[in-house]
Design a protein around this motif. Sequence first.
Motif, PDB file in Angstrom:
ATOM      1  N   ASN A  67     -26.384 -14.473 -20.389  1.00  0.00           N
ATOM      2  CA  ASN A  67     -26.122 -14.608 -18.914  1.00  0.00           C
ATOM      3  C   ASN A  67     -24.693 -15.394 -18.680  1.00  0.00           C
ATOM      4  O   ASN A  67     -24.543 -16.346 -18.992  1.00  0.00           O
ATOM      5  N   ARG A 134     -33.946 -13.864  -8.891  1.00  0.00           N
ATOM      6  CA  ARG A 134     -35.043 -13.402  -9.682  1.00  0.00           C
ATOM      7  C   ARG A 134     -36.191 -13.067  -9.019  1.00  0.00           C
ATOM      8  O   ARG A 134     -36.709 -11.953  -9.232  1.00  0.00           O
ATOM      9  N   TRP A 137     -36.270  -9.375  -7.992  1.00  0.00           N
ATOM     10  CA  TRP A 137     -35.897  -7.984  -9.093  1.00  0.00           C
ATOM     11  C   TRP A 137     -37.595  -7.889  -9.443  1.00  0.00           C
ATOM     12  O   TRP A 137     -38.256  -8.699  -9.549  1.00  0.00           O
ATOM     13  N   ASP A 140     -36.719  -8.876 -15.439  1.00  0.00           N
ATOM     14  CA  ASP A 140     -36.032 -10.172 -15.730  1.00  0.00           C
ATOM     15  C   ASP A 140     -34.373  -9.605 -15.411  1.00  0.00           C
ATOM     16  O   ASP A 140     -34.167  -8.637 -16.151  1.00  0.00           O
ATOM     17  N   PRO A 141     -33.785 -10.115 -14.553  1.00  0.00           N
ATOM     18  CA  PRO A 141     -32.428  -9.629 -14.351  1.00  0.00           C
ATOM     19  C   PRO A 141     -31.553  -9.830 -15.674  1.00  0.00           C
ATOM     20  O   PRO A 141     -30.560  -9.126 -15.854  1.00  0.00           O
TER      21      PRO A 141
END
Length: 491
Positions: A67, A134, A137, A140-141
């Motif tokens: 991330n 999140r 979406w 899960d990004p």
Amino acid sequence: MALLISKSGTRMLLQVAIMVFPAVAPLAAQGIPPNPASAQTNSSPLADTAALSREALVWLAQLIQINTTNPPGNEQAAAKYIAGILEKEGITPEILEVAPGRSAVVARLRSSAISDPSRALLLVAHMDVVGAERARWTVDPFGAVMKDGYIYGRGALDDKSMLAANLAAIIALKRSSARLNRDVIFLATDDEEAGGDASIRPLIAKNWDKFAAGYALNEGGEVISKGGKVQYVAVQASEKVAVNVAVVAKGSSGHASVPTKDNAVVHLAAAVAKIGMYSAPVHFNTVLRRYFEGLAAVSDDEIAKWMRSLDTTDRGEHAQRVISDTNPQWASMMHDSIAPTMLSAGVRANVIPGEARAMLNIRLLPGDTIDVLLGALTKLVNDPQVRFEVQPNAGLAAPTSSLESDFYAVIAKVASQDFGGAPVLPYQSTWATDSSQLRLHNVQAYGLWPFPVTDQDLARMHGDDERLSVASFNKGVEVLLHIVSEFAVTK
């Protein structure tokens, strides 16, 4: 991960990667294909592109899982991961700390004992990504989820796919012991999305000697696909200049039970409404003219007619309106654009605030200045309670990269050849990239995501459910290898 392994050396690399980043293990179960259809042809003499694409897909997945949302960035973790891959391939990386927790990576393959920066080729991509909501979406990004032939995740398009492809290119050169006719340099940058104190600007200021080059390939261009076929390839040679401007309204604060005429929220709202309806004058340059001329050749007759009329005296204004209404990106390419993006005011519902603020994200055409545009907006708003404040870290206008250079000719030749004869068009992007800073240092920098995408998937960049098809990624790796081979390898 067994489906991704084609030989013993690759197996060892992937096993080490899995130990370091165990979260990527579910990818095999989600179905990364062992034989990508798009990589069946091998235009590059450097390597088995099908096998290399499968390795690069793992690198892409693992990069997504790190991330690097900016802010704060945290690119150092990605930098260490990339450096580890390069080291295992016998390529010496250097991690360049730009700020605490934020580092770039540079590595070089030399063509001779004495480097010639004016001939060197720089492959550049950035490690940071924008934030992801999140809740909006479907996956899960940061999971690098494989679904329906796509890899999903923040950075799948912007810009970790380019990072992985650049890794594949320099590794292919090393593995094949290619006879280079110029140095090839790999550079992974940070803070590209914010352009702040850890961006390529301070990186160049402190470390230019480590990656100075005459030519560069970066993100910024597009391979637009429609109905399963590449319609055209747009190679970025220029870009608009990003400037953030605050709109600040002042007024009297007080109890909300007694409304006032100088309410800052009301004045701000009126100002933003006027700005939102404003359209700056249209300006054309060589890149825009050639882009629309080329695009007209592959567009339907009606829209092509108006593209050919854009810069005429009798039909130009109407053509500009038609083209702008047809495609917002085309509209932005032709004039300075203004997008209100943030609003803030007040502390409680029953208190009239003394100040209200909005943020404008402005993209200037090269050569235009923010002072001229703000002068026009000040007259438009015509409110002494409202002022404009230019924010720090604004972009800088850079010269256009040459459309006559040897490297541009190679990109155009290879892209057209590898994408079935699709036309290759010079492109002035509406977004900003690291290339502007390179152009300011006399680098002929060009932008090209070599991955075929539809307009619909391209719209997911910086949006929800960002994704890239595996077939498209594999094809892009193949094309990038072919471009690098054609330009930097002695046959």
